[in-house]
Design an enzyme around this catalytic site. Sequence first.
Site, PDB file in Angstrom:
ATOM      1  N   GLU A 114       0.867  -1.166   0.000  1.00 32.11           N
ATOM      2  CA  GLU A 114       0.000   0.000   0.000  1.00 32.11           C
ATOM      3  C   GLU A 114       0.910   1.225   0.000  1.00 32.11           C
ATOM      4  O   GLU A 114       1.781   1.341   0.857  1.00 32.11           O
ATOM      5  CB  GLU A 114      -0.889  -0.011   1.249  1.00 32.11           C
ATOM      6  CG  GLU A 114      -1.899   1.101   1.222  1.00 32.11           C
ATOM      7  CD  GLU A 114      -2.768   1.151   2.477  1.00 32.11           C
ATOM      8  OE1 GLU A 114      -3.340   2.217   2.719  1.00 32.11           O
ATOM      9  OE2 GLU A 114      -2.862   0.142   3.198  1.00 32.11           O
ATOM     10  N   LYS A 143       4.050   1.094   9.864  1.00 32.03           N
ATOM     11  CA  LYS A 143       4.282   2.252   9.002  1.00 32.03           C
ATOM     12  C   LYS A 143       3.713   3.515   9.633  1.00 32.03           C
ATOM     13  O   LYS A 143       4.278   4.596   9.488  1.00 32.03           O
ATOM     14  CB  LYS A 143       3.629   2.035   7.630  1.00 32.03           C
ATOM     15  CG  LYS A 143       4.483   1.188   6.705  1.00 32.03           C
ATOM     16  CD  LYS A 143       3.927   1.186   5.289  1.00 32.03           C
ATOM     17  CE  LYS A 143       2.752   0.235   5.195  1.00 32.03           C
ATOM     18  NZ  LYS A 143       2.266   0.054   3.822  1.00 32.03           N
ATOM     19  N   ARG A 198       4.917 -12.680   9.965  1.00 33.71           N
ATOM     20  CA  ARG A 198       5.523 -11.363   9.730  1.00 33.71           C
ATOM     21  C   ARG A 198       6.920 -11.331  10.296  1.00 33.71           C
ATOM     22  O   ARG A 198       7.231 -12.051  11.231  1.00 33.71           O
ATOM     23  CB  ARG A 198       4.739 -10.283  10.498  1.00 33.71           C
ATOM     24  CG  ARG A 198       3.423  -9.910   9.953  1.00 33.71           C
ATOM     25  CD  ARG A 198       2.824  -8.836  10.847  1.00 33.71           C
ATOM     26  NE  ARG A 198       3.219  -7.516  10.412  1.00 33.71           N
ATOM     27  CZ  ARG A 198       2.595  -6.851   9.439  1.00 33.71           C
ATOM     28  NH1 ARG A 198       1.573  -7.381   8.823  1.00 33.71           N
ATOM     29  NH2 ARG A 198       2.990  -5.655   9.085  1.00 33.71           N
TER      30      ARG A 198
HETATM   31  P1  ATP Z   1      -0.092  -1.493   7.222  1.00 32.95           P
HETATM   32  O1  ATP Z   1       0.527  -1.767   8.560  1.00 32.95           O
HETATM   33  O2  ATP Z   1      -0.071  -0.053   6.809  1.00 32.95           O
HETATM   34  O3  ATP Z   1      -1.337  -2.241   6.883  1.00 32.95           O
HETATM   35  P2  ATP Z   1       1.453  -3.452   5.916  1.00 32.95           P
HETATM   36  O4  ATP Z   1       2.575  -3.645   6.853  1.00 32.95           O
HETATM   37  O5  ATP Z   1       0.428  -4.486   5.742  1.00 32.95           O
HETATM   38  O6  ATP Z   1       0.871  -2.049   6.191  1.00 32.95           O
HETATM   39  P3  ATP Z   1       1.609  -3.249   3.069  1.00 32.95           P
HETATM   40  O7  ATP Z   1       2.169  -2.141   2.287  1.00 32.95           O
HETATM   41  O8  ATP Z   1       0.176  -3.524   2.957  1.00 32.95           O
HETATM   42  O9  ATP Z   1       2.055  -3.011   4.553  1.00 32.95           O
HETATM   43  O10 ATP Z   1       2.456  -4.547   2.826  1.00 32.95           O
HETATM   44  C1  ATP Z   1       2.750  -5.086   1.582  1.00 32.95           C
HETATM   45  C2  ATP Z   1       3.083  -6.532   1.748  1.00 32.95           C
HETATM   46  O11 ATP Z   1       4.176  -6.687   2.637  1.00 32.95           O
HETATM   47  C3  ATP Z   1       1.937  -7.314   2.323  1.00 32.95           C
HETATM   48  O12 ATP Z   1       1.761  -8.490   1.562  1.00 32.95           O
HETATM   49  C4  ATP Z   1       2.346  -7.631   3.713  1.00 32.95           C
HETATM   50  O13 ATP Z   1       1.839  -8.858   4.125  1.00 32.95           O
HETATM   51  C5  ATP Z   1       3.878  -7.623   3.638  1.00 32.95           C
HETATM   52  N1  ATP Z   1       4.445  -7.208   4.899  1.00 32.95           N
HETATM   53  C6  ATP Z   1       4.240  -6.053   5.543  1.00 32.95           C
HETATM   54  N2  ATP Z   1       4.879  -6.030   6.719  1.00 32.95           N
HETATM   55  C7  ATP Z   1       5.530  -7.202   6.826  1.00 32.95           C
HETATM   56  C8  ATP Z   1       6.370  -7.796   7.819  1.00 32.95           C
HETATM   57  N3  ATP Z   1       6.672  -7.158   8.943  1.00 32.95           N
HETATM   58  N4  ATP Z   1       6.855  -9.031   7.574  1.00 32.95           N
HETATM   59  C9  ATP Z   1       6.560  -9.673   6.436  1.00 32.95           C
HETATM   60  N5  ATP Z   1       5.778  -9.185   5.477  1.00 32.95           N
HETATM   61  C10 ATP Z   1       5.251  -7.961   5.656  1.00 32.95           C
HETATM   62 MG    MG Z   2      -1.480  -3.839   4.604  1.00 35.68          MG
END
Ligand code: ATP
Ligand code: MG
Length: 565
Positions: free
Chosen positions: A41, A278, A268
């Site tokens: 995102e 974020k 994660r």
């Molecule tokens: P928010 O906390 O704003 O929802 P998010 O961490 O989900 O954001 P995105 O930009 O939606 O961030 O993430 C893009 C991709 O990265 C998604 O598929 C998410 O699952 C993965 N992702 C985000 N944070 C992690 C993390 N800490 N470890 C592994 N994968 C992650």
């Molecule tokens: Mg997300």
Amino acid sequence: MKENRELAAKNESISFIEQFIIEDLKEGKNQGRIHTRFPPEPNGYLHIGHAKAICLDFGMAKKYGGKCNLRFDDTNPVKEETEYIDSIKEDIRWLGFDWEDREFYASDYFGKLFEFAIDLIKRGLAYVDDQPADVISAQKGTPIQPGIESPFRNRPVAENLDLFYRMNEGEFEEGSRVLRAKIDMTIPNMHMRDPIIYRILKASHHRTGEVWKVYPMYDFAHGQSDYFEGITHSLCTLEFEVHRPLYDWLIDQLKTSEYRPRQIEFNRLNLTFTMMSKRKLLELVQEGRVNGWDDPRMPTLCGLRRRGYTPESIRRFIDLIGYTKVEAINDISLLEHAVREDLNLKVPRVFGVLDPLKVIIINYPEDKSEDVEILNNPEDESMGRRKVPFSREVFIERDDFMENPPQKFFRLAPGTEVRLKGAYIIKCVSFKKNDKTNIIEEVFCTYDPATKSGEHASGKKVKGTLHWVSAFHAVDAEVRLYDRLFNHEDPAGQKDDDYRKFLNPDSLRILKGCKLEPSLRSAKRLDKFQFQRLGYFCVDFDSTESHPIFNRTVSLKDTWAKMNK
Ligand code: ATP
Ligand code: MG
């Protein structure tokens, strides 16, 4: 396919996800295609957690001859910015991955999604709810208590259609109406209790402008976007496991063949002494607690890059931690280990003195200087040698000299001898203190010409070897020493305390007047070095020829692990 099996057989440590992929390929699912996507995102910069997802999404596609799309999940016009889109692309490329021409946006599908919503309404599978958000949410029930049906649930199709079109024409205020899928208010999985799929937002979208007044919810856009793109393996983090039945239900309404994306969830990445949200990282930036998203203390990819991390070290770290089904918190020392291991083999050793103390070699001619030759990297002789000028006055580290040394202090002290690395053995004969401050200002030594490194006719041995920089030739530099941004292992995970309370006040120390060997004068931004005995350093973005700035990536040893023992 045979190749894939052989690949899998060779590597025993493949993840459960890779196992699934191999099985699917073996069974000939999706005509043997593998197609993944990375769906950020664009509401912030990528962090090391995203790297875990990127390495998997792009990595699996690459390994098994497939494709990986980059898809921006831009369903929320309010929080998203093009600055983020540009940075995300830069960071993925830097990590070493390529989406070729497959740069997509969930907003590309707004039209299709709208059509699908209309279709659901016509089939009696979606309705417009006029209740405010808090009422809808109160009616949702709890995991052990069924929800309550909305009084608008059985609205006639024609009325729903009419209202939904008018919602999109801007006739109603934000929050006054939503479109909900009509599934089941009694299912234990709360995500299936008539979830909201469209809301009114009167904001301008970075790509579609003013065209839409209703926007799909993330849950309504995500699974369908995968479907529209022909994604075969939709890899995402564990929190989406409970959303899967909803995604499946939606795809069931949409699909026209056996094809459907397969969602597989993994844990994660969480890291000690930092945080991955974020939203909170944005707060750090906005409140000026760090110097921007690329502050070298940030867990962002641009921060790590500026700090001196290499893409290889980050990929290696991701490899080391692996993918599982259980949430965990990984030790940041492992990330530091990965970068040390990588830089150790790649970067030249150089001399830099951070806290200089002048040594005057009284029996070395005043007008003389000579070049000594030093191996650039003992781990890799092919990196060659360099010439380092030596002269009568050199700087050593202040803490490499002690007036009253304890036993086993193998560095310089009155009457003792040390080797200046690559040059000569020197012996301390006296030193000078400032009368007022009592600080040692100069140390006087003699050198033994017969002890020159490489020639070393005397055969004399000493226990200590120091790094040094010729005073006459030294480059003055600023050095920024970074420590962990937080002094708590899990700063964002404390219920009773705000994460700001755990900010480490000493996370940045700026040293001025450091003395570096002259070869560093020509170093360019992001060039990396090992300052001998001190750690790995890289040239900062703000560095200029007249004011060089180096960032410490990581020290040579893990001092935290030692302190915690
Ligand atoms: P928010 O906390 O704003 O929802 P998010 O961490 O989900 O954001 P995105 O930009 O939606 O961030 O993430 C893009 C991709 O990265 C998604 O598929 C998410 O699952 C993965 N992702 C985000 N944070 C992690 C993390 N800490 N470890 C592994 N994968 C992650
Ligand atoms: Mg997300």
